[in-house]
Design an enzyme around this catalytic site. Structure first.
Site, PDB file in Angstrom:
ATOM      1  N   GLY A   1      81.657  46.500 -13.190  1.00  0.00           N
ATOM      2  CA  GLY A   1      82.645  47.175 -12.433  1.00  0.00           C
ATOM      3  C   GLY A   1      84.004  46.764 -12.471  1.00  0.00           C
ATOM      4  O   GLY A   1      84.905  47.147 -12.249  1.00  0.00           O
TER       5      GLY A   1
ATOM      6  N   ASN B   1      78.556  59.031 -19.800  1.00  0.00           N
ATOM      7  CA  ASN B   1      79.072  60.277 -19.588  1.00  0.00           C
ATOM      8  C   ASN B   1      79.873  59.552 -19.918  1.00  0.00           C
ATOM      9  O   ASN B   1      81.206  58.699 -20.363  1.00  0.00           O
ATOM     10  CB  ASN B   1      79.216  59.289 -18.296  1.00  0.00           C
ATOM     11  CG  ASN B   1      80.103  60.582 -17.138  1.00  0.00           C
ATOM     12  OD1 ASN B   1      80.524  61.323 -17.953  1.00  0.00           O
ATOM     13  ND2 ASN B   1      80.475  60.419 -16.125  1.00  0.00           N
ATOM     14  N   PRO B   2      81.035  61.206 -21.109  1.00  0.00           N
ATOM     15  CA  PRO B   2      81.903  60.994 -21.758  1.00  0.00           C
ATOM     16  C   PRO B   2      82.525  61.398 -21.364  1.00  0.00           C
ATOM     17  O   PRO B   2      84.610  61.072 -21.153  1.00  0.00           O
ATOM     18  CB  PRO B   2      81.662  61.663 -22.961  1.00  0.00           C
ATOM     19  CG  PRO B   2      80.640  63.155 -22.213  1.00  0.00           C
ATOM     20  CD  PRO B   2      80.137  61.904 -21.409  1.00  0.00           C
ATOM     21  N   LEU B   3      83.170  61.409 -19.657  1.00  0.00           N
ATOM     22  CA  LEU B   3      84.083  62.381 -19.293  1.00  0.00           C
ATOM     23  C   LEU B   3      84.721  61.158 -18.149  1.00  0.00           C
ATOM     24  O   LEU B   3      85.969  61.598 -17.779  1.00  0.00           O
ATOM     25  CB  LEU B   3      83.624  62.587 -17.655  1.00  0.00           C
ATOM     26  CG  LEU B   3      82.853  64.051 -18.243  1.00  0.00           C
ATOM     27  CD1 LEU B   3      81.852  64.811 -16.813  1.00  0.00           C
ATOM     28  CD2 LEU B   3      83.516  64.785 -18.786  1.00  0.00           C
ATOM     29  N   GLU B   4      84.386  59.589 -18.290  1.00  0.00           N
ATOM     30  CA  GLU B   4      85.399  58.594 -18.052  1.00  0.00           C
ATOM     31  C   GLU B   4      86.327  58.015 -18.857  1.00  0.00           C
ATOM     32  O   GLU B   4      87.878  58.228 -18.315  1.00  0.00           O
ATOM     33  CB  GLU B   4      84.561  57.638 -17.276  1.00  0.00           C
ATOM     34  CG  GLU B   4      83.930  57.793 -15.990  1.00  0.00           C
ATOM     35  CD  GLU B   4      82.441  56.840 -15.498  1.00  0.00           C
ATOM     36  OE1 GLU B   4      83.713  55.299 -16.105  1.00  0.00           O
ATOM     37  OE2 GLU B   4      81.795  56.643 -15.320  1.00  0.00           O
TER      38      GLU B   4
ATOM     39  N   GLU C   1      74.581  57.098 -10.350  1.00  0.00           N
ATOM     40  CA  GLU C   1      73.945  58.538  -9.655  1.00  0.00           C
ATOM     41  C   GLU C   1      75.004  58.026  -8.276  1.00  0.00           C
ATOM     42  O   GLU C   1      75.029  58.539  -7.220  1.00  0.00           O
ATOM     43  CB  GLU C   1      72.243  58.269  -9.087  1.00  0.00           C
ATOM     44  CG  GLU C   1      71.664  58.834 -11.135  1.00  0.00           C
ATOM     45  CD  GLU C   1      71.160  57.770 -11.609  1.00  0.00           C
ATOM     46  OE1 GLU C   1      71.657  56.099 -11.190  1.00  0.00           O
ATOM     47  OE2 GLU C   1      71.068  57.773 -12.949  1.00  0.00           O
TER      48      GLU C   1
ATOM     49  N   PRO D   1      78.761  45.477 -23.906  1.00  0.00           N
ATOM     50  CA  PRO D   1      77.147  46.004 -23.655  1.00  0.00           C
ATOM     51  C   PRO D   1      76.785  46.381 -22.375  1.00  0.00           C
ATOM     52  O   PRO D   1      76.934  46.022 -21.270  1.00  0.00           O
ATOM     53  CB  PRO D   1      76.200  44.637 -24.238  1.00  0.00           C
ATOM     54  CG  PRO D   1      77.391  43.661 -24.813  1.00  0.00           C
ATOM     55  CD  PRO D   1      79.207  44.264 -23.688  1.00  0.00           C
ATOM     56  N   ARG D   2      75.422  47.443 -22.009  1.00  0.00           N
ATOM     57  CA  ARG D   2      75.451  47.692 -20.665  1.00  0.00           C
ATOM     58  C   ARG D   2      74.125  46.680 -20.183  1.00  0.00           C
ATOM     59  O   ARG D   2      73.531  46.319 -19.011  1.00  0.00           O
ATOM     60  CB  ARG D   2      74.272  48.608 -21.081  1.00  0.00           C
ATOM     61  CG  ARG D   2      73.726  49.707 -20.491  1.00  0.00           C
ATOM     62  CD  ARG D   2      74.571  50.488 -19.455  1.00  0.00           C
ATOM     63  NE  ARG D   2      73.856  51.780 -18.694  1.00  0.00           N
ATOM     64  CZ  ARG D   2      74.418  51.957 -17.810  1.00  0.00           C
ATOM     65  NH1 ARG D   2      76.204  52.456 -17.816  1.00  0.00           N
ATOM     66  NH2 ARG D   2      73.893  52.859 -16.574  1.00  0.00           N
TER      67      ARG D   2
END
Length: 427
Positions: A315, A340-343, A65, A271-272
């Site tokens: 990062g 987010n698929p935009l990256e 965010e 992984p997240r």
């Protein structure tokens, strides 16, 4: 406000006043793998080390965010350099990202307890509160109303599932959530319609598109990875990014099946959470497959072993994307809502998603319509898509360009959002 809404708000205030200290302990323990809050933990209860006569408050939550909101905040500060601008986050990783923004004071957001929120408002005295996306808490909104603070939600989204849940308690939602909102700057026309359905007047809901279309990723990291990919002859490479617990084993099983049909196939698994890294490693060691960890091998990947690279560093998402030819966005094979698929689209990478992508429904729907992204209802369909796309370089390249076009066409949200915020400032 209706009598029932008043009574329920009073009960909520009493409960959250008691629970807040427990919530503080939970956050400290839950985030123990993140940078610690340290003495700043008391900010979560509203004990902040600053006092202003007047301020403008931007509330975000975590890293994603803050990154999306940063261009808006920076442009806002450039227009209003004399204002005291507060940026709050809930997480310490979000705090580290917020501290990169010049000209702001960072504070941890108060927990939604009446005492914590009141202390915070009394200290920073905001005239306007800009809330990122979906952080709509009853005590926060009620205190804003009491202090006559103008509230605007920006980059606002509301999944259909959430809207339907709100509509079951429409009177309560109108009183506690919809009415305190002065403006909503929505991501899409569908999001606008849902905010109107829960009681926000239509003339107060504006559409500016998603801020995440205006992202500025680290191109240098991506290009560095591309150079290494070419030098090490890493192709084809499938990436699974931001996976959640329960997805890592499914991805690994699918990868090993696809590798039988695509000789030389490699996997970049990111992984997240730390728990996902641990589960992936346990699975690989149990079946006797070799792997590498990004945190262990050198920057030039000279110690790369096996067909699986686990991205366990923070990062470096652009670096991991740079190694890939095709990516799967995690949190979508299980009910998390996707990422987010935009990256990847920014880097012309074709995208795969599971069925649970409602957090980014508008973006994924556009991508799927033009075959810049592809829907895998389960891991068997995921296998078929990996085999089809990585086995057809022309189709893969075409899909990547379609994804890039969608990302580029959506740009401009930052400018629209700031313009709408100027309108909110006049209230």
């Amino acid at each position: 406000m209706h009598l029932r809404s008043r009574l329920l708000l009073l009960i909520y205030k009493a409960l959250t006043a008691v629970i807040a200290p427990v919530g503080l302990l939970y956050l400290i323990r839950k985030k123990r793998r993140d940078p610690p809050y340290g003495p700043r933990k008391w900010e979560l209860l509203g004990f902040v080390p600053v006092a202003f006569r007047r301020s403008v408050w931007f509330h975000t939550v975590s890293v994603g965010e803050v990154i999306a909101a940063r261009p808006v905040i920076e442009r806002f500060i450039a227009r209003h350099p004399k204002l005291n601008v507060i940026v709050t986050t809930t997480t310490t990783t979000g705090a580290n990202e917020a501290l990169k923004i010049k000209g702001i004071t960072h504070l941890f957001a108060p927990l939604d307890s009446p005492c914590a929120v009141r202390r915070f408002f009394n200290a920073v005295k905001p005239s306007h509160l800009f809330i990122m996306e979906t952080e709509l808490w009853p005590n926060l909104l009620d205190e804003a109303r009491r202090h006559r603070v103008s509230v605007t939600v920006f980059n606002a989204r509301m999944p259909e599932k959430t809207c339907m849940a709100y509509e079951k308690h429409l009177t309560l939602v109108r009183d506690l959530i919809a009415r305190p909102l002065n403006y909503v700057i929505a991501q899409s026309a569908d999001d606008k319609a849902r905010f109107v359905r829960i009681g926000v007047p239509e003339e107060r809901v504006l559409v500016a598109n998603s801020l995440k279309y205006d992202l500025s990723p680290d191109e240098k990291l991506f290009k560095n990875a591309r150079v290494l990919k070419k030098a090490l002859h890493l192709t084809p490479v499938f990436g699974a990014l931001s996976t959640h617990d329960g997805e890592e084993e499914l991805i690994l099983e699918t990868f090993f099946t696809a590798r039988e049909d695509l000789p030389g196939l490699k996997l970049v698994l990111v992984p997240r959470h730390q728990s996902g890294t641990e589960k992936a490693i346990a699975f690989l060691e149990e079946i006797g497959e070799s792997y590498s960890r990004r945190s262990v091998i050198g920057d030039d990947l000279d110690a790369l072993q096996g067909d699986v690279l686990i991205g366990d560093t923070f990062g470096e998402m652009e670096f991991f994307m740079g190694l890939c030819d095709l990516v799967f966005m995690g949190g979508s094979l299980i009910d998390i809502g996707g990422h987010n698929p935009l990256e990847p689209a920014y880097f012309s990478l074709p995208i795969l998603t599971g069925p649970y992508y409602y957090n980014f429904k508008e973006q994924f729907d556009k991508l799927i319509d033009v075959e810049g992204a592809f829907l895998a209802g389960d891991n068997r369909r995921l296998y078929s898509l990996i085999k089809m796309l990585l086995g057809d370089p022309e189709k893969l390249a075409r899909a990547g360009m379609q994804a890039f076009d969608v990302q580029q066409q959506g740009r401009g949200a930052v400018q629209k959002t700031v313009a709408f915020m100027e309108k909110a400032l006049t209230r």
